[in-house]
Design an enzyme around this catalytic site. Structure first.
Site, PDB file in Angstrom:
ATOM      1  N   VAL A   1       0.813  -1.217   0.000  1.00 52.15           N
ATOM      2  CA  VAL A   1       0.000   0.000   0.000  1.00 52.15           C
ATOM      3  C   VAL A   1       0.845   1.265   0.000  1.00 52.15           C
ATOM      4  O   VAL A   1       0.332   2.361  -0.239  1.00 52.15           O
ATOM      5  CB  VAL A   1      -0.971   0.017   1.200  1.00 52.15           C
TER       6      VAL A   1
ATOM      7  N   TYR B   1       1.736   4.023  16.849  1.00 53.05           N
ATOM      8  CA  TYR B   1       0.462   3.452  16.396  1.00 53.05           C
ATOM      9  C   TYR B   1      -0.689   4.428  16.634  1.00 53.05           C
ATOM     10  O   TYR B   1      -1.536   4.642  15.761  1.00 53.05           O
ATOM     11  CB  TYR B   1       0.239   2.149  17.143  1.00 53.05           C
TER      12      TYR B   1
END
Length: 546
Positions: free
Chosen positions: A360, A452
């Site tokens: 991606v 994250y």
């Protein structure tokens, strides 16, 4: 710290831990632990990819022999701790500092460093002496090419099976294996010896198959070792290395064992080792289980793309959408075998599915894939972005900007690339569904997850902005925000701690992968046509409440 005024000898080598080294070490020692040699198993571990044997770089301690060309070194004690995992292909440096002799004994300390960021991977201390006439090597033929005369069978022992467990393996430092060790292991490390490598060093390295194949076997992550020699290993007889579990600490997934090395009937070395006992891979729901519990949401014939669909939540989502009638293409990055397995299972249960490689981070590759899917399937109705980079804890002040970028490359750049590829197709059809993923940690941060959380915070802003821009095109863009879900992503969290968290909750459990997939199915269906820019939070009755 070095003593003032004391002159230390320093020897150093830089080398690449190439895959050929990993394979050679596995063949010679018998340590064919799946974590090191099996991509399919390793990617479902806490490391998500193959790990090089921790003991492998310690073979370079043989370079001390180069400082004593008139004699033969014999290690008397070796003690080490593995601080970080070592990945195949990394460039490392082994630096050894040797203290002045005290009688016939010399001590040393060694440090293995990753060259790319100067992080310390392993620390080793030890002592050795120099002898002039070591025992003669064995001239007998060996039935195996490595030190073990038998092919070791990899055990898979969990914490419950290790109480008082005792495991042994037999090996022999015969000529063929010593020669192969010098050529295939030491040679690529830049260590060219004129004499056979120290058999005591080989005995220490044989703790690797003891841990990786027997104690506990497949679930092992080697943490530390300490081995002291009462006498030298004979090069003419067979040896046995035995480990006996002395301590288990389930809350930390930790096991300790005593080690004994016997040469014939004599004990020549004793010591101890410490290892993590990793939990088994999470079991994802099967198609049969999902088929029995899922509802038809009118998704028959819809074209769905599940990005990052080769495991965990993405795997379960791809299965459920296919069972509900959608034509699914799931993408993978490293997990081709898993992706093909999932496609085969879906087809076996009557669903329509295909898989495709997709990084991606590569906008050109993503754009080409979206065009290919749209042309083959006649459009794209549903886009589910499940791809994630990492969930390994790292204190914020230890993280570099590149660490944050690595997360953003997948969760923001990657999401944007897939949307750019799918939205024109959806606009042309006059409809579409985009489902992105965030985390409850954005609102209730947890220590060590700043990378994250930062990336997922950006995903939430991106999703709301995109929803507003695409509302006039009848394209709904929403978020799924699950609480802790039992998948491989949380494998780095000790099992006992996860169990304690679930027991402390009002519901007494964590979120199930099927429940997350059902939320995605709802947002993919016509039932959510009036809903965009919103978040479905699977919180089991706990904050955050949004």
């Amino acid at each position: 710290m070095l003593a003032y005024g004391v002159v230390f000898e320093v020897v150093q080598r830089e080398f690449e831990v190439a895959m050929s080294l990993v394979d050679a070490f596995a063949a010679l020692t018998g340590d064919r632990s799946s974590l090191h040699v099996d991509d399919a198993v390793a990617r479902r571990s806490r490391y998500r990819r193959r790990v090089a044997h921790g003991m492998l770089p310690l073979a370079s301690l043989a370079m001390i022999q180069l400082e004593h060309p008139q004699g033969h070194i014999r290690f008397q004690r070796l003690k080490g701790r593995f601080l970080r995992p070592l990945w195949p292909g990394e460039q490392v440096s082994m630096r050894i500092e040797i203290a002045p002799a005290e009688g016939d004994l010399r001590t040393f300390s060694a440090t293995l460093v990753k060259l790319s960021d100067a992080s310390i991977l392993t620390r080793v201390t030890g002592a050795y002496r120099v002898v002039s006439a070591p025992g003669a090597p064995s001239r007998a033929e060996s039935a195996a090419s490595g030190f073990c005369d038998e092919t070791l069978v990899e055990l898979d022992q969990g914490m419950d099976a290790l109480e008082g467990r005792r495991e042994s393996l037999r090996w022999r430092p015969h000529d063929a294996a010593l020669t192969a060790f010098a050529v295939e292991i030491l040679g690529p490390m830049g260590v060219e010896l004129a004499v056979p490598p120290c058999p005591n060093l080989i005995a220490t390295l044989m703790m690797s198959p003891l841990v990786g194949m027997r104690l506990p076997g497949r679930r092992a992550t080697f943490l530390s070792f300490d081995l002291a020699f009462k006498s030298d290993i004979s090069m003419a007889t067979g040896c046995e290395i035995t480990g006996t579990v002395t301590h288990r600490q389930p809350a930390a997934d930790l096991m300790k064992a005593d080690v004994e090395v016997r040469d014939g009937v004599d004990t020549v070395a004793t010591g101890a080792l410490e290892t993590l006992v990793n939990p088994p891979p999470s079991r994802m729901p099967s198609c049969a289980e999902l088929s029995a519990s899922a509802l038809d949401l009118g998704l028959t014939g819809k074209v769905a793309v599940v990005v990052g669909g080769s495991r965990g939540i993405g795997e379960t989502t791809a299965k459920l959408l296919a069972l509900l009638g959608a034509r699914v293409t799931l993408t993978y990055f490293r997990g081709r075998n898993d992706a093909e397995r999932i496609v085969a299972e879906i087809r076996e249960h009557g669903g329509v599915a295909d898989c495709a490689l997709c990084d991606v981070r590569d906008e050109t590759q993503v754009s080409a894939l979206m065009r290919e899917i749209a042309e083959r399937e006649g459009g794209i109705d549903i886009l589910v972005n499940c791809a994630v980079h990492d969930f390994s804890p790292m204190p914020a002040m230890d993280a570099r900007w590149d660490d944050y970028l690595a997360e953003l490359e997948v969760s923001v750049k990657g999401y944007h690339a897939t949307c750019r590829g799918a939205v024109p197709v959806m606009r042309k059809a006059g409809r579409g569904k985009i489902i992105n993923f965030s985390s409850v940690a954005v609102r209730i941060p947890v220590s060590g997850q700043s990378r994250y959380i930062t990336a997922k915070s950006a995903v939430e802003g991106y999703t709301r902005s995109l929803a507003q821009e695409l509302a006039g095109s009848n394209i709904q863009v929403n978020l799924v925000i699950p609480g802790m879900t039992e998948t491989d992503l949380v494998a780095a969290i000790p099992t006992t701690y996860r169990d304690r968290l679930s027991a402390a909750r009002a519901s007494g459990r964590h979120v199930g992968p099927a429940e997350v997939a059902q939320a995605v199915a709802f947002l993919s269906s016509q039932w959510s046509n009036a809903m965009t820019g919103q978040a479905v939070v699977l919180n089991l009755g706990e904050p955050p409440f949004v």
